[in-house]
Design a protein around this motif. Structure first.
Motif, PDB file in Angstrom:
ATOM      1  N   ILE A   1       0.845  -1.190   0.000  1.00 38.75           N
ATOM      2  CA  ILE A   1       0.000   0.000   0.000  1.00 38.75           C
ATOM      3  C   ILE A   1       0.883   1.245   0.000  1.00 38.75           C
ATOM      4  CG2 ILE A   1      -1.980  -1.108   1.102  1.00 38.75           C
ATOM      5  CD1 ILE A   1      -1.076   0.111   3.752  1.00 38.75           C
ATOM      6  N   ASN A   2       0.309   2.379  -0.376  1.00 36.50           N
ATOM      7  CA  ASN A   2       1.005   3.661  -0.467  1.00 36.50           C
ATOM      8  C   ASN A   2       2.210   3.581  -1.406  1.00 36.50           C
ATOM      9  OD1 ASN A   2      -0.734   4.983   1.365  1.00 36.50           O
ATOM     10  ND2 ASN A   2       0.384   4.103   3.083  1.00 36.50           N
ATOM     11  N   ALA A   3       2.048   2.934  -2.532  1.00 38.18           N
ATOM     12  CA  ALA A   3       3.150   2.783  -3.483  1.00 38.18           C
ATOM     13  C   ALA A   3       3.526   4.107  -4.120  1.00 38.18           C
ATOM     14  CB  ALA A   3       2.764   1.778  -4.562  1.00 38.18           C
ATOM     15  N   ASP A   4       2.649   5.082  -4.077  1.00 34.19           N
ATOM     16  CA  ASP A   4       2.967   6.385  -4.658  1.00 34.19           C
ATOM     17  C   ASP A   4       3.897   7.207  -3.768  1.00 34.19           C
ATOM     18  OD1 ASP A   4       0.998   6.542  -2.742  1.00 34.19           O
ATOM     19  OD2 ASP A   4      -0.104   8.159  -3.729  1.00 34.19           O
ATOM     20  N   LYS A   5       4.139   6.762  -2.527  1.00 33.98           N
ATOM     21  CA  LYS A   5       4.990   7.506  -1.599  1.00 33.98           C
ATOM     22  C   LYS A   5       6.381   6.898  -1.472  1.00 33.98           C
ATOM     23  CE  LYS A   5       1.157   9.207   1.108  1.00 33.98           C
ATOM     24  NZ  LYS A   5      -0.015   8.381   1.156  1.00 33.98           N
ATOM     25  N   VAL A   6       6.786   6.068  -2.433  1.00 34.06           N
ATOM     26  CA  VAL A   6       8.097   5.430  -2.390  1.00 34.06           C
ATOM     27  C   VAL A   6       9.168   6.462  -2.758  1.00 34.06           C
ATOM     28  CG1 VAL A   6       8.231   4.596  -4.770  1.00 34.06           C
ATOM     29  CG2 VAL A   6       9.180   3.222  -2.943  1.00 34.06           C
ATOM     30  N   LYS A   7      10.400   6.259  -2.261  1.00 32.91           N
ATOM     31  CA  LYS A   7      11.486   7.207  -2.493  1.00 32.91           C
ATOM     32  C   LYS A   7      12.560   6.581  -3.373  1.00 32.91           C
ATOM     33  CE  LYS A   7      13.219   8.000   1.481  1.00 32.91           C
ATOM     34  NZ  LYS A   7      13.911   8.474   2.670  1.00 32.91           N
ATOM     35  N   LEU A   8      13.316   7.437  -4.033  1.00 32.03           N
ATOM     36  CA  LEU A   8      14.561   7.064  -4.694  1.00 32.03           C
ATOM     37  C   LEU A   8      15.621   8.043  -4.213  1.00 32.03           C
ATOM     38  CD1 LEU A   8      13.593   6.228  -8.377  1.00 32.03           C
ATOM     39  CD2 LEU A   8      14.566   4.690  -6.713  1.00 32.03           C
ATOM     40  N   THR A   9      16.819   7.555  -3.911  1.00 28.48           N
ATOM     41  CA  THR A   9      17.867   8.426  -3.397  1.00 28.48           C
ATOM     42  C   THR A   9      18.568   9.137  -4.542  1.00 28.48           C
ATOM     43  OG1 THR A   9      19.425   6.590  -3.434  1.00 28.48           O
ATOM     44  CG2 THR A   9      18.241   6.975  -1.375  1.00 28.48           C
ATOM     45  N   GLY A  10      19.217  10.217  -4.216  1.00 29.40           N
ATOM     46  CA  GLY A  10      19.954  10.975  -5.218  1.00 29.40           C
ATOM     47  C   GLY A  10      19.017  11.558  -6.261  1.00 29.40           C
ATOM     48  N   ASN A  11      19.474  11.581  -7.499  1.00 26.44           N
ATOM     49  CA  ASN A  11      18.670  12.112  -8.598  1.00 26.44           C
ATOM     50  C   ASN A  11      18.186  10.981  -9.505  1.00 26.44           C
ATOM     51  OD1 ASN A  11      17.448  14.215  -9.926  1.00 26.44           O
ATOM     52  ND2 ASN A  11      19.181  14.592 -11.280  1.00 26.44           N
ATOM     53  N   LYS A  12      17.933   9.810  -8.894  1.00 27.81           N
ATOM     54  CA  LYS A  12      17.579   8.636  -9.693  1.00 27.81           C
ATOM     55  C   LYS A  12      16.217   8.746 -10.352  1.00 27.81           C
ATOM     56  CE  LYS A  12      20.303   5.510  -6.956  1.00 27.81           C
ATOM     57  NZ  LYS A  12      20.171   4.815  -5.713  1.00 27.81           N
TER      58      LYS A  12
END
Length: 153
Positions: free
Chosen positions: A62-73
Motif C-alpha cells: 500500500i502507499n506505493a505512490d509515496k516510495v522514495k529514490l535516493t539521489g537524482n535517480k
C-alpha cells in the motif's frame, strides 16, 4: 541413533502455508523495498523454504505512490526495453514511468520482477503481489497482517 528422523523435508504445493501480509511503502527506498518484497514472495524467510516451490506469502503493498529514490535517480536512472525491430530500443525514467496511468504498480513490478527467478516460477510469484497507490486495498476478507519491512534483513 535414529537416522530416519534427520531426513530433509521438502515442501510441496499441499504442505505450504501461505499467508497474506501488508507492506507500507511510505518513505521506503525503492530498491531495498523491492528486495525485501521479493524475499517475502519467494518464501526465503520461512524455515521450510524450497527453491522450486511457490512457498512465499501473498504481499499487498500500500502507499506505493509515496516510495522514495535516493539521489537524482528519479530522472537519471534509465530502464531500457527493446521492441524487436531495428532501432527499437526504448528508454524510460522512473519519474516518467510513475506518471503513466497505473504507474506505481508498473514501477514496483519492474523492480521486483528483476529480483525474482527468470522462469515460470518467477512469473507465478509475481502474481502473488498486489500494489495499491493509496492506503485502501480490497483484500480485507483474507485477514492480512501488517508487517514492518524495516525489521527484515
Amino acid at each position: 541413533m535414529d537416522t530416519l528422523s534427520y531426513k530433509t523435508i521438502s515442501a510441496n504445493k499441499a504442505t505450504v502455508t501461505k499467508e497474506w501480509v501488508i507492506v507500507d511503502a511510505t518513505d521506503q527506498v525503492l530498491g531495498r523495498l523491492g528486495a525485501k518484497v521479493a524475499k517475502l514472495l519467494r518464501g526465503k524467510y520461512k524455515p521450510n523454504f524450497t527453491p522450486h516451490v511457490d512457498c512465499g506469502d501473498n504481499v499487498i503493498i500500500i502507499n506505493a505512490d509515496k516510495v522514495k529514490l535516493t539521489g537524482n535517480k528519479w530522472n537519471d536512472k534509465v530502464y531500457l526495453s527493446y521492441t524487436g525491430y531495428p532501432g527499437g530500443q526504448r528508454e524510460i525514467t522512473p519519474a516518467r514511468l510513475q506518471a503513466k496511468p497505473n504507474g506505481d504498480d508498473k514501477l514496483l513490478r519492474k523492480v521486483v520482477k528483476g529480483m525474482l527467478p527468470k522462469n515460470k516460477l518467477g512469473a507465478q510469484l509475481l502474481g502473488n503481489m498486489y500494489v495499491y497507490a493509496g492506503s485502501e486495498h480490497k483484500h480485507e476478507a483474507q485477514n492480512p497482517k501488517m508487517i514492518d519491512i524495516n525489521v527484515l534483513k
